[in-house]
Write an enzyme that holds these catalytic residues in place. Sequence first.
Site, PDB file in Angstrom:
ATOM      1  CG  HIS A 106      13.112  11.563 -13.208  1.00 35.11           C
ATOM      2  ND1 HIS A 106      12.696  10.288 -13.546  1.00 35.11           N
ATOM      3  CD2 HIS A 106      11.975  12.295 -13.071  1.00 35.11           C
ATOM      4  CE1 HIS A 106      11.374  10.257 -13.593  1.00 35.11           C
ATOM      5  NE2 HIS A 106      10.904  11.449 -13.312  1.00 35.11           N
ATOM      6  CE1 TYR A 150       3.481   9.014  -9.141  1.00 32.58           C
ATOM      7  CE2 TYR A 150       2.518  11.137  -9.675  1.00 32.58           C
ATOM      8  CZ  TYR A 150       3.606  10.280  -9.657  1.00 32.58           C
ATOM      9  OH  TYR A 150       4.808  10.709 -10.162  1.00 32.58           O
ATOM     10  CG  ASP A 182       7.639  10.893 -14.019  1.00 29.04           C
ATOM     11  OD1 ASP A 182       8.351  10.578 -13.052  1.00 29.04           O
ATOM     12  OD2 ASP A 182       6.433  11.144 -13.925  1.00 29.04           O
TER      13      ASP A 182
END
Length: 383
Positions: A361, A303, A174
């Site tokens: 993930h 982000y 990630d």
Amino acid sequence: MRPFRIEIPQTDLDDLNRRIADTRWPDELPGVGWDRGVPAGYLKELAEYWRTSYDWRAAEAKLNAHPQFVTEIDGADVHFLHVRSPEPDATPLLLTHGWPGSVAEFLDVIGPLSDPRAHGGDPADAFHLVIPSIPGYGFSTLRETGWNVPRIAKAWAELMRVLGYDRYVAQGGDAGSVISLELGRTDPEHVIGVHVNMLMTFPSGDPAEFADLSETDQARLGKLSQFDADLSGYMKIQATRPQTLSYGLNDSPIGQLAWIVEKFREWTDSAKVPEDAVDRDQLLTIVSIYWLTATAGSSAQFYYEGAEGVRQAANGILPPPVTVPVGVAVFPHDIFVPLRRLADRDLPNITHWTEFDRGGHFAAMEQPALLAGDIQAFVRSLG
């Protein structure tokens, strides 16, 4: 640099339980299942388990069983686990989590990586582990804007320098993947290799990239399109309005739970519910860390800071190549499953590539043995 222990006040745990009990639940349309988000019936049962059965103190003790520290780097208090191997010649390894993750996601690989002799492995595969919390996540503070991937990578290089590690390996999935690759660019004099268990590969628009694609690679491109069309809403909100989002998540534990548990269902090798892939208590430990440290908003800032880099990558504007060796572990149920030809285009120094038949993930929690073994195999290949 100062020692650190996680000691959540009991009043915070009592407040969490009260808030769960007092939740104002929304209506739900009949028969929609997971198609429109987390089903109310599933979430109510999970929330009640969180309130009455989950043991935060047990999770806290597991984390506190490993040495932890906090040190100031570039204006941020950086929290990290530092687990020295009993093998004196162990290779230093820096592990970086992502979102919605934390240092807790590595608990099942700490033993096999730091002390393989005690886990039936080869002591030559041992690592000294450094596992930091990204600023704004968990127990690392975020006090100002500008903490993008290059800045985090420079902070990690400084952390390893302060700890006295002259040669080390960087690993992550990630956000940890992006940070680890940037660390390879930032500190190639000291990083001997980068291993990632997630890799984003975007088509450049050149038709030649689509020639003779296997059915597997065609499916992977389709998954990339599906992510953009259906699964990326969280990213667009966090990359544009993290502050607005934070009010709801920071005030409602059920909101925080739903925001995270949805990802454990969509991004993992799960058949029906997240617990098919990740232990329920492990999942709730991750959610509890976000709630108890009130870092829903500050973690989302990552982000916002990285939005421009993602746009550039999607448009074929790539950062400079990574010159150190790169290893890639591909888990088939990840949100991004890379195409080898695009990976070689972006990272011409890939020296190790493994494709697994299971896992998603959150590899360190879903398939800890496979991930640890692949990291060890990659580092062995470095000589």
